[in-house]
Motif scaffolding. Structure first.
Motif, PDB file in Angstrom:
ATOM      1  N   MET A   1      40.047  46.300  25.011  1.00 27.09           N
ATOM      2  CA  MET A   1      40.599  45.152  24.297  1.00 27.09           C
ATOM      3  C   MET A   1      41.313  44.244  25.290  1.00 27.09           C
ATOM      4  O   MET A   1      42.071  44.712  26.139  1.00 27.09           O
ATOM      5  N   ASP A   2      41.045  42.948  25.218  1.00 24.39           N
ATOM      6  CA  ASP A   2      41.635  41.989  26.133  1.00 24.39           C
ATOM      7  C   ASP A   2      43.152  41.918  25.963  1.00 24.39           C
ATOM      8  O   ASP A   2      43.700  42.224  24.900  1.00 24.39           O
ATOM      9  N   PHE A   3      43.798  41.444  27.034  1.00 25.38           N
ATOM     10  CA  PHE A   3      45.260  41.401  27.047  1.00 25.38           C
ATOM     11  C   PHE A   3      45.815  40.542  25.919  1.00 25.38           C
ATOM     12  O   PHE A   3      46.842  40.888  25.317  1.00 25.38           O
ATOM     13  N   HIS A   4      45.161  39.421  25.630  1.00 29.82           N
ATOM     14  CA  HIS A   4      45.710  38.538  24.600  1.00 29.82           C
ATOM     15  C   HIS A   4      45.644  39.180  23.218  1.00 29.82           C
ATOM     16  O   HIS A   4      46.442  38.862  22.332  1.00 29.82           O
ATOM     17  N   TYR A   5      44.694  40.125  23.042  1.00 31.05           N
ATOM     18  CA  TYR A   5      44.648  40.843  21.771  1.00 31.05           C
ATOM     19  C   TYR A   5      45.837  41.793  21.645  1.00 31.05           C
ATOM     20  O   TYR A   5      46.376  41.985  20.552  1.00 31.05           O
ATOM     21  N   TRP A   6      46.229  42.384  22.790  1.00 26.35           N
ATOM     22  CA  TRP A   6      47.417  43.235  22.764  1.00 26.35           C
ATOM     23  C   TRP A   6      48.655  42.412  22.432  1.00 26.35           C
ATOM     24  O   TRP A   6      49.545  42.878  21.704  1.00 26.35           O
ATOM     25  N   LEU A   7      48.712  41.192  22.949  1.00 25.81           N
ATOM     26  CA  LEU A   7      49.851  40.319  22.635  1.00 25.81           C
ATOM     27  C   LEU A   7      49.883  39.988  21.142  1.00 25.81           C
ATOM     28  O   LEU A   7      50.956  39.967  20.532  1.00 25.81           O
ATOM     29  N   ILE A   8      48.717  39.737  20.572  1.00 22.02           N
ATOM     30  CA  ILE A   8      48.643  39.453  19.135  1.00 22.02           C
ATOM     31  C   ILE A   8      49.078  40.682  18.338  1.00 22.02           C
ATOM     32  O   ILE A   8      49.796  40.575  17.333  1.00 22.02           O
ATOM     33  N   PHE A   9      48.652  41.855  18.792  1.00 16.30           N
ATOM     34  CA  PHE A   9      49.040  43.099  18.114  1.00 16.30           C
ATOM     35  C   PHE A   9      50.556  43.269  18.136  1.00 16.30           C
ATOM     36  O   PHE A   9      51.172  43.557  17.100  1.00 16.30           O
ATOM     37  N   VAL A  10      51.159  43.099  19.319  1.00 20.11           N
ATOM     38  CA  VAL A  10      52.613  43.235  19.442  1.00 20.11           C
ATOM     39  C   VAL A  10      53.329  42.198  18.582  1.00 20.11           C
ATOM     40  O   VAL A  10      54.315  42.516  17.900  1.00 20.11           O
ATOM     41  N   ALA A  11      52.842  40.959  18.591  1.00 20.02           N
ATOM     42  CA  ALA A  11      53.457  39.900  17.789  1.00 20.02           C
ATOM     43  C   ALA A  11      53.386  40.240  16.302  1.00 20.02           C
ATOM     44  O   ALA A  11      54.333  39.990  15.542  1.00 20.02           O
ATOM     45  N   THR A  12      52.258  40.821  15.883  1.00 19.23           N
ATOM     46  CA  THR A  12      52.094  41.198  14.477  1.00 19.23           C
ATOM     47  C   THR A  12      53.076  42.287  14.078  1.00 19.23           C
ATOM     48  O   THR A  12      53.757  42.193  13.046  1.00 19.23           O
ATOM     49  N   VAL A  13      53.164  43.336  14.903  1.00 22.17           N
ATOM     50  CA  VAL A  13      54.077  44.446  14.601  1.00 22.17           C
ATOM     51  C   VAL A  13      55.530  43.976  14.635  1.00 22.17           C
ATOM     52  O   VAL A  13      56.328  44.323  13.752  1.00 22.17           O
ATOM     53  N   LEU A  14      55.882  43.167  15.634  1.00 21.93           N
ATOM     54  CA  LEU A  14      57.249  42.649  15.714  1.00 21.93           C
ATOM     55  C   LEU A  14      57.572  41.765  14.518  1.00 21.93           C
ATOM     56  O   LEU A  14      58.667  41.841  13.946  1.00 21.93           O
ATOM     57  N   GLY A  15      56.614  40.906  14.147  1.00 22.67           N
ATOM     58  CA  GLY A  15      56.833  39.996  13.031  1.00 22.67           C
ATOM     59  C   GLY A  15      57.117  40.740  11.736  1.00 22.67           C
ATOM     60  O   GLY A  15      58.043  40.388  10.986  1.00 22.67           O
ATOM     61  N   VAL A  16      56.347  41.801  11.487  1.00 21.58           N
ATOM     62  CA  VAL A  16      56.555  42.593  10.274  1.00 21.58           C
ATOM     63  C   VAL A  16      57.857  43.387  10.374  1.00 21.58           C
ATOM     64  O   VAL A  16      58.619  43.483   9.400  1.00 21.58           O
ATOM     65  N   SER A  17      58.138  43.949  11.552  1.00 31.44           N
ATOM     66  CA  SER A  17      59.331  44.781  11.731  1.00 31.44           C
ATOM     67  C   SER A  17      60.625  43.982  11.619  1.00 31.44           C
ATOM     68  O   SER A  17      61.660  44.518  11.209  1.00 31.44           O
ATOM     69  N   LEU A  18      60.572  42.712  12.001  1.00 30.54           N
ATOM     70  CA  LEU A  18      61.781  41.880  11.971  1.00 30.54           C
ATOM     71  C   LEU A  18      62.178  41.469  10.558  1.00 30.54           C
ATOM     72  O   LEU A  18      63.316  41.031  10.341  1.00 30.54           O
ATOM     73  N   ILE A  19      61.254  41.599   9.603  1.00 27.80           N
ATOM     74  CA  ILE A  19      61.588  41.275   8.213  1.00 27.80           C
ATOM     75  C   ILE A  19      62.677  42.229   7.734  1.00 27.80           C
ATOM     76  O   ILE A  19      62.537  43.452   7.865  1.00 27.80           O
ATOM     77  N   PRO A  20      63.811  41.714   7.227  1.00 29.79           N
ATOM     78  CA  PRO A  20      64.900  42.597   6.794  1.00 29.79           C
ATOM     79  C   PRO A  20      64.425  43.658   5.805  1.00 29.79           C
ATOM     80  O   PRO A  20      63.692  43.373   4.861  1.00 29.79           O
ATOM     81  N   GLY A  21      64.820  44.877   6.051  1.00 27.27           N
ATOM     82  CA  GLY A  21      64.452  46.001   5.207  1.00 27.27           C
ATOM     83  C   GLY A  21      65.380  47.167   5.485  1.00 27.27           C
ATOM     84  O   GLY A  21      66.344  47.039   6.272  1.00 27.27           O
ATOM     85  N   PRO A  22      65.120  48.331   4.882  1.00 24.85           N
ATOM     86  CA  PRO A  22      66.013  49.478   5.052  1.00 24.85           C
ATOM     87  C   PRO A  22      66.295  49.845   6.510  1.00 24.85           C
ATOM     88  O   PRO A  22      67.431  50.133   6.869  1.00 24.85           O
ATOM     89  N   SER A  23      65.278  49.845   7.361  1.00 27.74           N
ATOM     90  CA  SER A  23      65.475  50.236   8.760  1.00 27.74           C
ATOM     91  C   SER A  23      66.375  49.247   9.497  1.00 27.74           C
ATOM     92  O   SER A  23      67.196  49.643  10.334  1.00 27.74           O
ATOM     93  N   THR A  24      66.223  47.967   9.196  1.00 23.04           N
ATOM     94  CA  THR A  24      67.077  46.973   9.843  1.00 23.04           C
ATOM     95  C   THR A  24      68.491  47.009   9.259  1.00 23.04           C
ATOM     96  O   THR A  24      69.472  46.783   9.976  1.00 23.04           O
TER      97      THR A  24
END
Length: 208
Positions: free
Chosen positions: A1-24
Motif C-alpha cells: 500500500m502506498d504511503f499516501h494511503y497510510w496517511l489516509i488511514f491514519v487520518a481516518t482513525v484519528l478523525g474518528v478517535s477525536l470525536i468526544p466519547g467515553p474514552s476521551t
C-alpha cells in the motif's frame, strides 16, 4: 500500500478517535485530576484495548461478534452498564469534593488509571465492528495482507494513545487554570453526566 494511503488511514482513525466519547471523557477526567504525566497510563490502557480490538477484527472475530446478534447485544449492554457505573462514580466523587481515584495510593494509582482507560475502551463492541469494516478498505491485493494488517494494528494503537494523551493534556490544562473548587466539581459532574449519557445512548442505539 502506498504511503499516501497510510496517511489516509491514519487520518481516518484519528478523525474518528477525536470525536468526544467515553474514552476521551475518561482521559480528560484523569488529566484534570492527576495531570498529564500520570494520564500516560490512561492512554496506555486505551491503546491496549484498541490494539486488542483491532487484532480481534483482523483475526475475523469481528465478523463473529457482528453476525451474532445475541453475543453483540450482551457485550453492548454490559458496556453500557459499565459506562453508566463509571459516570455515577465520577459524579459522586465530585459531589463529595474528591477527585475520581483520590482514595488510591500513589503506588496503585498508575494501575488504576491504566485499568480505567482500558475498561472504558474495551467496553465498546462497536470498535471491533468499525475496524472490521475499515481494514478491508485499505488492504492492497499486491501486498502481504498479514503485514498490512499488522501495520494497521500498530497505527491504531499509536492513534489511540495519541488521542487519549491529547485529551489528558486538555484536562491538565483545565486544571492548570486554577478554577474554583466548585467549578472543578462542575467539570467532573459534567464528565460523569456524559458517561451516563454515553451508556444510555449505547444501550438505545441500533445495531446497524
Amino acid at each position: 500500500m502506498d504511503f499516501h494511503y497510510w496517511l489516509i488511514f491514519v487520518a481516518t482513525v484519528l478523525g474518528v478517535s477525536l470525536i468526544p466519547g467515553p474514552s476521551t471523557f475518561i482521559a480528560f477526567a484523569h488529566g484534570a485530576t492527576n495531570g498529564s504525566g500520570l494520564t500516560t497510563f490512561t492512554a496506555l490502557g486505551n491503546a491496549t484495548a484498541s490494539t486488542l480490538q483491532a487484532i480481534a477484527a483482523s483475526a475475523g472475530l469481528g465478523l463473529i461478534i457482528t453476525s451474532s446478534a445475541l453475543l453483540f447485544m450482551a457485550i453492548k449492554y454490559a458496556g453500557a452498564v459499565y459506562l453508566v457505573y463509571v459516570g455515577i462514580q465520577i459524579w459522586r466523587s465530585a459531589a463529595q469534593g474528591l477527585p475520581p481515584g483520590s482514595h488510591d495510593t500513589r503506588q496503585s494509582r498508575p494501575k488504576q488509571l491504566f485499568m480505567g482507560g482500558f475498561s472504558v475502551a474495551i467496553s465498546n463492541p462497536k470498535a471491533i465492528a468499525f475496524f472490521t469494516a475499515l481494514f478491508p478498505q485499505f488492504l492492497s491485493a499486491t501486498g502481504n495482507s498479514t503485514t498490512q494488517l499488522a501495520i494497521m494494528v500498530v497505527l491504531v494503537a499509536c492513534c489511540a494513545f495519541a488521542v487519549a494523551f491529547f485529551y489528558g493534556c486538555l484536562g491538565t490544562w483545565v486544571r492548570g487554570l486554577e478554577l474554583s473548587k466548585t467549578l472543578m466539581s462542575r467539570v467532573h459532574q459534567a464528565t460523569g453526566g456524559m458517561f451516563v449519557a454515553s451508556g444510555i445512548g449505547l444501550a438505545l442505539s441500533k445495531n446497524d
